[in-house]
Design an enzyme around this catalytic site. Sequence first.
Site, PDB file in Angstrom:
ATOM      1  N   GLY A 182       0.825  -1.211   0.000  1.00  0.00           N
ATOM      2  CA  GLY A 182       0.000   0.000   0.000  1.00  0.00           C
ATOM      3  C   GLY A 182       0.853   1.252   0.000  1.00  0.00           C
ATOM      4  O   GLY A 182       1.696   1.441   0.878  1.00  0.00           O
ATOM      5  N   GLY A 212      -0.479   4.303   0.152  1.00  0.00           N
ATOM      6  CA  GLY A 212      -1.362   5.382   0.610  1.00  0.00           C
ATOM      7  C   GLY A 212      -0.630   6.190   1.675  1.00  0.00           C
ATOM      8  O   GLY A 212       0.606   6.255   1.696  1.00  0.00           O
ATOM      9  N   PHE A 213      -1.396   6.769   2.597  1.00  0.00           N
ATOM     10  CA  PHE A 213      -0.783   7.665   3.584  1.00  0.00           C
ATOM     11  C   PHE A 213       0.199   6.935   4.499  1.00  0.00           C
ATOM     12  O   PHE A 213       1.309   7.405   4.733  1.00  0.00           O
ATOM     13  CB  PHE A 213      -1.877   8.354   4.406  1.00  0.00           C
ATOM     14  N   GLY A 214      -0.209   5.770   5.016  1.00  0.00           N
ATOM     15  CA  GLY A 214       0.659   5.039   5.942  1.00  0.00           C
ATOM     16  C   GLY A 214       1.862   4.448   5.235  1.00  0.00           C
ATOM     17  O   GLY A 214       3.011   4.636   5.659  1.00  0.00           O
ATOM     18  N   VAL A 268      -1.828  -7.482  -3.810  1.00  0.00           N
ATOM     19  CA  VAL A 268      -1.428  -8.515  -2.843  1.00  0.00           C
ATOM     20  C   VAL A 268      -2.675  -9.314  -2.480  1.00  0.00           C
ATOM     21  O   VAL A 268      -3.651  -8.763  -1.963  1.00  0.00           O
ATOM     22  CB  VAL A 268      -0.772  -7.878  -1.600  1.00  0.00           C
ATOM     23  N   GLU A 297     -18.819  17.855   2.473  1.00  0.00           N
ATOM     24  CA  GLU A 297     -18.076  18.593   1.449  1.00  0.00           C
ATOM     25  C   GLU A 297     -18.720  18.424   0.074  1.00  0.00           C
ATOM     26  O   GLU A 297     -18.834  19.380  -0.698  1.00  0.00           O
ATOM     27  CB  GLU A 297     -16.613  18.139   1.448  1.00  0.00           C
ATOM     28  N   ASP A 340      -5.738   2.571   8.243  1.00  0.00           N
ATOM     29  CA  ASP A 340      -7.158   2.206   8.317  1.00  0.00           C
ATOM     30  C   ASP A 340      -7.410   0.727   8.588  1.00  0.00           C
ATOM     31  O   ASP A 340      -8.508   0.353   8.978  1.00  0.00           O
ATOM     32  CB  ASP A 340      -7.860   2.573   7.000  1.00  0.00           C
TER      33      ASP A 340
HETATM   34  C1  LIG Z   1     -13.419  10.421   0.154  1.00  0.00           C
HETATM   35  C2  LIG Z   1     -12.553  10.395   1.378  1.00  0.00           C
HETATM   36  C3  LIG Z   1     -12.269  11.578   2.044  1.00  0.00           C
HETATM   37  C4  LIG Z   1     -11.461  11.573   3.170  1.00  0.00           C
HETATM   38  N1  LIG Z   1     -11.205  12.761   3.798  1.00  0.00           N
HETATM   39  C5  LIG Z   1     -10.367  12.780   4.849  1.00  0.00           C
HETATM   40  C6  LIG Z   1     -10.013  14.014   5.473  1.00  0.00           C
HETATM   41  O1  LIG Z   1     -10.492  15.083   5.092  1.00  0.00           O
HETATM   42  N2  LIG Z   1      -9.122  13.975   6.504  1.00  0.00           N
HETATM   43  C7  LIG Z   1      -8.576  12.800   6.950  1.00  0.00           C
HETATM   44  O2  LIG Z   1      -7.745  12.822   7.857  1.00  0.00           O
HETATM   45  N3  LIG Z   1      -8.918  11.621   6.395  1.00  0.00           N
HETATM   46  C8  LIG Z   1      -9.786  11.577   5.361  1.00  0.00           C
HETATM   47  N4  LIG Z   1     -10.117  10.378   4.783  1.00  0.00           N
HETATM   48  C9  LIG Z   1      -9.579   9.132   5.356  1.00  0.00           C
HETATM   49  C10 LIG Z   1      -8.142   8.920   4.920  1.00  0.00           C
HETATM   50  O3  LIG Z   1      -8.031   9.082   3.528  1.00  0.00           O
HETATM   51  C11 LIG Z   1      -7.686   7.531   5.345  1.00  0.00           C
HETATM   52  O4  LIG Z   1      -7.833   7.428   6.738  1.00  0.00           O
HETATM   53  C12 LIG Z   1      -6.240   7.295   4.958  1.00  0.00           C
HETATM   54  O5  LIG Z   1      -6.120   7.296   3.563  1.00  0.00           O
HETATM   55  C13 LIG Z   1      -5.751   5.964   5.533  1.00  0.00           C
HETATM   56  O6  LIG Z   1      -4.450   5.720   5.084  1.00  0.00           O
HETATM   57  P1  LIG Z   1      -3.972   4.228   4.800  1.00  0.00           P
HETATM   58  O7  LIG Z   1      -2.531   4.306   4.459  1.00  0.00           O
HETATM   59  O8  LIG Z   1      -4.394   3.323   5.885  1.00  0.00           O
HETATM   60  O9  LIG Z   1      -4.814   3.772   3.530  1.00  0.00           O
HETATM   61  P2  LIG Z   1      -4.911   4.431   2.086  1.00  0.00           P
HETATM   62  O10 LIG Z   1      -4.400   5.811   2.085  1.00  0.00           O
HETATM   63  O11 LIG Z   1      -6.304   4.191   1.644  1.00  0.00           O
HETATM   64  O12 LIG Z   1      -3.914   3.558   1.213  1.00  0.00           O
HETATM   65  C14 LIG Z   1      -4.115   2.193   0.974  1.00  0.00           C
HETATM   66  C15 LIG Z   1      -3.330   1.837  -0.276  1.00  0.00           C
HETATM   67  O13 LIG Z   1      -3.261   0.427  -0.361  1.00  0.00           O
HETATM   68  C16 LIG Z   1      -3.518   0.019  -1.690  1.00  0.00           C
HETATM   69  N5  LIG Z   1      -4.055  -1.338  -1.601  1.00  0.00           N
HETATM   70  C17 LIG Z   1      -5.201  -1.729  -1.022  1.00  0.00           C
HETATM   71  N6  LIG Z   1      -5.321  -3.063  -1.084  1.00  0.00           N
HETATM   72  C18 LIG Z   1      -4.224  -3.514  -1.733  1.00  0.00           C
HETATM   73  C19 LIG Z   1      -3.783  -4.813  -2.116  1.00  0.00           C
HETATM   74  N7  LIG Z   1      -4.481  -5.904  -1.824  1.00  0.00           N
HETATM   75  N8  LIG Z   1      -2.624  -4.916  -2.802  1.00  0.00           N
HETATM   76  C20 LIG Z   1      -1.895  -3.804  -3.113  1.00  0.00           C
HETATM   77  N9  LIG Z   1      -2.270  -2.557  -2.757  1.00  0.00           N
HETATM   78  C21 LIG Z   1      -3.415  -2.424  -2.070  1.00  0.00           C
HETATM   79  C22 LIG Z   1      -4.511   1.033  -2.210  1.00  0.00           C
HETATM   80  O14 LIG Z   1      -4.487   1.104  -3.618  1.00  0.00           O
HETATM   81  C23 LIG Z   1      -4.000   2.314  -1.552  1.00  0.00           C
HETATM   82  O15 LIG Z   1      -3.065   2.978  -2.355  1.00  0.00           O
HETATM   83  C24 LIG Z   1     -10.929  10.352   3.656  1.00  0.00           C
HETATM   84  C25 LIG Z   1     -11.213   9.157   2.994  1.00  0.00           C
HETATM   85  C26 LIG Z   1     -12.019   9.177   1.862  1.00  0.00           C
HETATM   86  C27 LIG Z   1     -12.327   7.892   1.139  1.00  0.00           C
END
Ligand SMILES: Cc1cc2nc3c(=O)[nH]c(=O)nc-3n(C[C@H](O)[C@H](O)[C@H](O)COP(=O)(O)OP(=O)(O)OC[C@H]3O[C@@H](n4cnc5c(N)ncnc54)[C@H](O)[C@@H]3O)c2cc1C
Length: 458
Positions: free
Chosen positions: A17, A19-21, A85, A181, A316
């Site tokens: 992933g 994403g943010f984390g 994955v 929003e 998340d």
């Molecule tokens: C529309 C929306 C608006 C939001 N607004 C806010 C806000 O204003 N403020 C705030 O703090 N939070 C907000 N959030 C929440 C925030 O975006 C999440 O809490 C944050 O992205 C979590 O980070 P993460 O790294 O856990 O997951 P994510 O950032 O979601 O990253 C997960 C990554 O893993 C990848 N992935 C998933 N499954 C697999 C797999 N099986 N194999 C390979 N890759 C995979 C995905 O493609 C993605 O790139 C919002 C969420 C959404 C959906």
Amino acid sequence: MPSTTQQPARPRVVIVGAGFGGLMAARGLRHAPMDILLLDRTNHHLFQPLLYQVATGILAPGEIAPPVRKIMRRAANTRFELGDVTEIQLDHRAVTVCGPDGRTRQVPYDYLIVAAGAQDTYFGHDEWAAHLYPMKTLAHALRLREQILLAYEYAANCTDVAEQKRWMTFAIVGAGPTGVELAGQLATLCEELRPEFDQIDPTCSRIVLIDALDELLTSFPETLRTHAKDRLRSLGVDIALGAKVTDVDTNGITITTKDGPSERIETHTAIWAAGVRASPLAAALATDAEVDGKGRVRVRPDCSVPGHPEVFAIGDLANLDDLPGLCEPAMQQGSHVAKTLRRRVSGKSEPTAFAYRDLGTTATISGKDAIANVFGVKLHGLLGKLAWALVHIAFLVGWGNRAGVLVRWLFLGITRTRPERMIVTALDHRAPDPTSPDSTAPSTPSTHKRESNAGASR
Ligand SMILES: Cc1cc2nc3c(=O)[nH]c(=O)nc-3n(C[C@H](O)[C@H](O)[C@H](O)COP(=O)(O)OP(=O)(O)OC[C@H]3O[C@@H](n4cnc5c(N)ncnc54)[C@H](O)[C@@H]3O)c2cc1C
């Protein structure tokens, strides 16, 4: 003479992933003596908080989704691979990856960081998904943008008053920041579209914001919630709180309040900004751990998975002290795990507990109004908007994207023009025919122009 001393192999770290984390973890390890493999099923890092601006035509997709390869291009120890994955074999220390060609392979690791985020959930009603517009990925936002823009084109060509009203009604399920929003932006978009249509008045659209809870924006203090409610109502948004969705079909949704009767909302655009559930990979990590009601794996205080000190779950999909599913916990956990691994390779193996620093939350309501609760200071109106803009610009990845987004916002503020309003798919007679028995048979929208609008209320 070639040296006979063998270099010890560098530890292999797999991050699932970007994403943010995951991205914060990768960045924190970019100078570490380790080989990092960053895997994601998309090629971009998505800034989800601004997805609604893509869905409403303000920003272009690339402005909130820079390519991961570009972000990590200077990290000599890091490789990015596009792949899904599908399995984690904790006992064999390997993950199964399905590549873009559909072939699967095993990738071994010494350390694993799982940051695969969450996905939409329909509270046990997966059949609703076919009729809803979710808001989790870039593809979702683009599909919704297309639907909103098409809705007005269909409405403008519609001779059936009830059908026209359906096209000009938008139901948003979930009154958290995303729902609020979107509602605010849809109302603003209606104002901007008004001078462009002579057959309909887009400001007569109905926008309904629905939540099963009795409050919207529950993570904000009451004063800011009240401000948001008043402002949304002044924009013409109907707010239905304490209302559960009990049915969804092509032509609308049914909501039921605790003590009131059911209400049917006729619409072709029902947007789902409600529940999310952890990625299924969380369950794969839970051989010795608990999974909570949101599908998140309960992790140890250092973010490691119980029974596997070499595996970490963050963001998340992890539950640590029941922190909310927001960018900040995910990012801070990513940094924390990177620090832990850097310490381990330098021989300091004792784990340290993760401590969350709450920097606050923001949500925008309209062009000149946002609410912000940052460092304990409560702001709304223009000051709130300024705080909101600063926070979002600071958190965007890449100076190019920051500058691009800032220019777009200034342009929108001055000209009230949204540049991203293309309907890109060719018309394929896809408007549902409400008279069809199953309401799914397509029909061609009439090209007959009406003098007056449908009179849908706001
Ligand atoms: C529309 C929306 C608006 C939001 N607004 C806010 C806000 O204003 N403020 C705030 O703090 N939070 C907000 N959030 C929440 C925030 O975006 C999440 O809490 C944050 O992205 C979590 O980070 P993460 O790294 O856990 O997951 P994510 O950032 O979601 O990253 C997960 C990554 O893993 C990848 N992935 C998933 N499954 C697999 C797999 N099986 N194999 C390979 N890759 C995979 C995905 O493609 C993605 O790139 C919002 C969420 C959404 C959906």
